[in-house]
Enzyme design. Structure first.
Site, PDB file in Angstrom:
ATOM      1  N   ASN A 118      -2.294   5.128  -0.332  1.00  0.00           N
ATOM      2  CA  ASN A 118      -3.261   4.588   0.623  1.00  0.00           C
ATOM      3  C   ASN A 118      -4.478   5.488   0.644  1.00  0.00           C
ATOM      4  OD1 ASN A 118      -1.857   2.395   1.632  1.00  0.00           O
ATOM      5  ND2 ASN A 118      -1.001   3.507   3.375  1.00  0.00           N
TER       6      ASN A 118
ATOM      7  N   ARG B  65       2.693  -0.567  -0.374  1.00  0.00           N
ATOM      8  CA  ARG B  65       3.011   0.469  -1.377  1.00  0.00           C
ATOM      9  C   ARG B  65       4.447   0.343  -1.889  1.00  0.00           C
ATOM     10  NH1 ARG B  65       1.468   5.912   1.492  1.00  0.00           N
ATOM     11  NH2 ARG B  65       2.359   4.732   3.213  1.00  0.00           N
TER      12      ARG B  65
END
Length: 770
Positions: A39, A21
């Site tokens: 996520n 990320r």
């Protein structure tokens, strides 16, 4: 926004806990894209808004520049409507979806940037033993559930200080969303305990532990997946004490070397690939030949031509070794055949007092245990390939994608070198090495592991796959689950695992050599030539059966195996004269003879593993095995070279019933020839080479017979005997010369550690779309 488009991008694979990320955030910001990333339990989900040309470039750049510890198994994207206009790019909270599909990544070796910081006196993490960042540190070992966020880990009880929180929230910081982030102010604490588990008063537990190691003490050190026993390998008294405490007479100890330079002081690192394995993010134990001038005592790896070495992979390891030790003994903290100690609340933890003098521990919990992985290199077409012996820390968790889908299954593996596998659709989640389930405490680890895996995978099995053996502990477990049970013959599972790893549809010829597996005829198989696919198989040939007087007693007292093999062929007492009554008295001989003749606890076997044991006894190598495979290892290492053809000859063999299947392989001629060679003083090294060459010839001849009947050219090699490098390389070379396509294990163990994978693909094929 002129020319603006919005893409929804879903990335699957090893993408959680590896800085994916933050990587997406930085990349999107660089490319002036707006949107967000998060996520979920299955994947990383990206919403990106910008010019279409930039978005297409963004997708390609994700694949090209992904974080080094990540892997992408699938990347899908679709253009969606521009209903929402984004002002910037953000990392948003993780989503929860109804179906979980991927576990967190494996634990990662401490990175060079963190090591640099750890030794900077001005850094706030100077000498901090739990330093980590987005690119390194614990992952699988600390997680309770997914998605991989701090509340789902054993770091949840440690509240971040302001400085760590600032780093955690800064998208441009290396510790942005690093879930185990901590420092001296807010993180886990290291303590040194004595044998009574009382804290040893000291300012620096690391320095105190180093001092005790130099004095010859043994210290249990809490690592990533469990405790290690650490000792100075140059201190022979420490080595002897460690062997006594672990009840480990001769099995080699693993070594940790401070760096590659130190490793090359004691080992011959022959190939670039071996260096790459040593320095890889998985940091396995690598088997390497000993240098002839190494300084270590023989008791580190007695009777073995190799050392098993690894490099440090945690900050604690580095702090213990830097400036103090070039090498340390680093072996699992357990009594032989018991599970690695990892849980301070368990009864096993109290066993540490019987194993070590001090305990270097901390208060960050280990949720998922794992031993160190073990690998070695083999040579195919003059190129080194890695060959996994034990698949554990660094390599797990990992998903295997099979060619067929099926219902959710549990595969409980073998009883020895156990692993387990869970399936969901076509994905298989294979566990770390568990061990030999007969060991005290290992059954509870086995059950604990299955429960944890089901949580990660959000899986409720509809059926369970197990071995044919009716008395295996895990077979009994499977039968008590209350769901349908599918049984997969042991050697068929071996062949299936090799086929699956190499993406073969089948049918193939399966050559499976190992110590034992329960056969369809209730006998002990182990020298098998099969033809089959994932669903079924035909037994095309095998070594002739011989008796094992005493059954399981032959695993240690391998002189019994020699008696059983010899007597099955000759039924006379000439063996006593040959051995000069050194192994058997006349009375013992007559007892064994009665057992074999009357079939008293003397099961029949076709096991090549047991033939290796018998040969070791026959040439005077050893009569008793202290650990599984010891005699076979020593027999192979007598050769002291790689396979280079049949230059020094081979012993004879014969194939009976070759015109019909199953054929049988007789080694009667070989037994007579080897006895004659010993009598005439032929060196054991040459006897071993001729024996191995005979086995290679047997494989080639048997595969020729099967090809003639089945017109198959694909050959899979599996089973524990193919841990023998000379045998494996020789079979690959000679079969390839004969026009066969040869497949073997590289990423998954060829021994029983791969059985659960073979069972899983069998179940998916029988019960699913295969």
């Amino acid at each position: 926004m002129t020319g603006c488009a919005t893409y929804k991008i879903v990335v699957e694979g090893k993408v959680q806990g590896v800085g994916f990320r933050p990587f997406i955030y930085v990349l999107a910001t660089e490319m002036d894209l707006k949107g967000n990333v998060s996520n979920n339990s299955n994947s990383v989900v990206i919403t990106a808004q910008g010019a279409t040309e930039q978005l297409d470039k963004f997708v390609e750049t994700i694949k090209e520049r992904k974080p080094p510890a990540s892997s992408i198994s699938k990347l899908d994207y679709v253009q969606v409507s521009n209903e929402e206009q984004y002002e910037n790019f953000q990392i948003i909270d993780s989503q929860t979806v109804s179906e979980k599909g991927i576990p967190v990544t494996a634990d990662l070796v401490v990175c060079q940037e963190c090591l640099t910081e750890m030794f900077e006196t001005s850094n706030r993490r100077y000498l901090y033993p739990f330093i980590n960042c987005t690119n390194c540190g614990p992952r699988y070992s600390i997680i309770h559930d997914i998605p991989y966020d701090r509340p789902n880990t054993s770091m949840s009880s440690f509240k971040m200080c302001d400085d760590c929180r600032k780093e955690y929230n800064d998208p441009l910081n290396r510790r942005f969303h690093a879930q185990p982030i901590s420092c001296w102010k807010c993180g886990p604490e290291l303590r040194l305990l004595n044998k009574d588990f009382q804290t040893v008063p000291c300012d620096d537990p690391i320095a105190e532990a180093v001092s005790y190691l130099k004095q010859g003490h043994i210290i249990a050190v809490k690592g990533i997946g469990g405790y290690h026993l650490i000792a100075d390998p140059l201190n022979e008294a420490s080595l002897e004490t460690l062997r006594l405490r672990k009840k480990r007479d001769q099995k080699p100890f693993a070594l940790m070397c401070y760096g590659l330079e130190e490793c090359e002081e004691i080992c011959v690192v022959r190939y670039t690939h071996e260096r790459e394995l040593l320095e890889s993010i998985e940091r396995p134990i690598v088997l390497l030949p000993k240098r002839s001038d190494h300084p270590l005592p023989e008791n580190v790896a007695p009777g073995n031509t190799n050392f098993g070495v690894m490099l440090p992979y945690t900050p604690i390891h580095v702090l213990l070794m830097k400036g103090s030790f070039k090498y340390l003994i680093c072996t699992s903290a357990n009594i032989s055949d018991n599970p690695i100690i990892h849980n301070e609340d368990s009864d096993d933890y109290r066993e540490l007092t019987n194993l070590c003098d001090y305990v270097l521990t901390h208060n960050r919990g280990i949720v998922n245990f794992s031993d160190d992985s073990i690998v070695k290199c083999i040579i195919e077409d003059n190129s080194p390939r890695h060959h996994i012996i034990r698949r554990s820390r660094g390599y797990i968790p990992d998903l295997f994608e099979f060619m067929h889908e099926g219902p959710p299954l549990l595969a409980v593996g073998a009883e020895l070198k156990n692993t387990v596998s869970l399936t969901k659709k076509n994905k298989i989640f294979m566990s770390q090495h568990v061990g030999d389930l007969k060991g005290v405490g290992l059954y509870s680890c086995f059950v604990e592991l299955i429960n944890n895996m089901r949580t990660f995978f959000d899986q409720k099995p509809e059926a369970v796959v197990c071995d044919l053996h009716p008395n295996f502990i895990n077979t009994t477990f499977a039968e008590k689950l209350g769901i349908p049970v599918l049984r997969c013959q042991h050697h068929h599972a071996h062949m299936n695992a090799c086929m699956a790893e190499n993406s073969l549809e089948g049918p193939t010829i399966g050559v499976v050599f190992d110590g034992m597996g329960f056969g369809l005829d209730d006998k002990i198989w182990g020298g098998e030539f099969l033809v089959g696919d994932y669903k079924s198989f035909e037994r095309c040939g095998h070594f002739e059966y011989f008796s094992l007087p005493g059954g399981d007693k032959c695993n240690k007292d391998i002189s019994r195996t020699l008696f059983g093999l010899y007597y099955s062929y000759f039924q006379n007492k000439d063996l006593l004269l040959y051995l000069n009554n050194e192994l058997f008295s006349m009375q013992q001989f007559e007892v064994f003879e009665k057992m074999v003749k009357q079939n008293i606890n003397s099961p029949l076997t076709s096991s090549l593993g047991r033939i290796f044991d018998a040969v070791a006894v026959l040439i005077g190598l050893r009569a008793h095995a202290n650990f599984e495979g010891q005699a076979a290892i020593e027999l192979e290492q007598l050769i002291c070279k790689s396979f280079d053809g049949m230059q020094h000859g081979f012993y004879n063999h014969s194939i009976t019933n070759a015109g019909k299947l199953p054929f049988q392989i007789s080694v009667k001629e070989f037994l007579s020839e080897i006895i004659e060679d010993v009598k005439t003083g032929t060196p054991n090294s040459l006897i071993s080479e001729k024996f191995h060459n005979m086995l290679i010839n047997i494989v080639v001849d048997a595969c020729r017979v099967i090809r003639q009947k089945h017109t198959l050219n694909d050959v899979t090699l599996s089973g524990g005997c193919f841990l023998n490098t000379y045998l494996l390389e020789g079979c690959i070379h000679q079969l390839t010369k004969e026009g066969f396509h040869v497949y073997y294990h590289q990423r998954y163990p060829t021994n029983d550690g791969g059985i659960s994978l073979g069972q899983a693909v069998h179940g998916l094929s029988v019960l699913g779309s295969g």
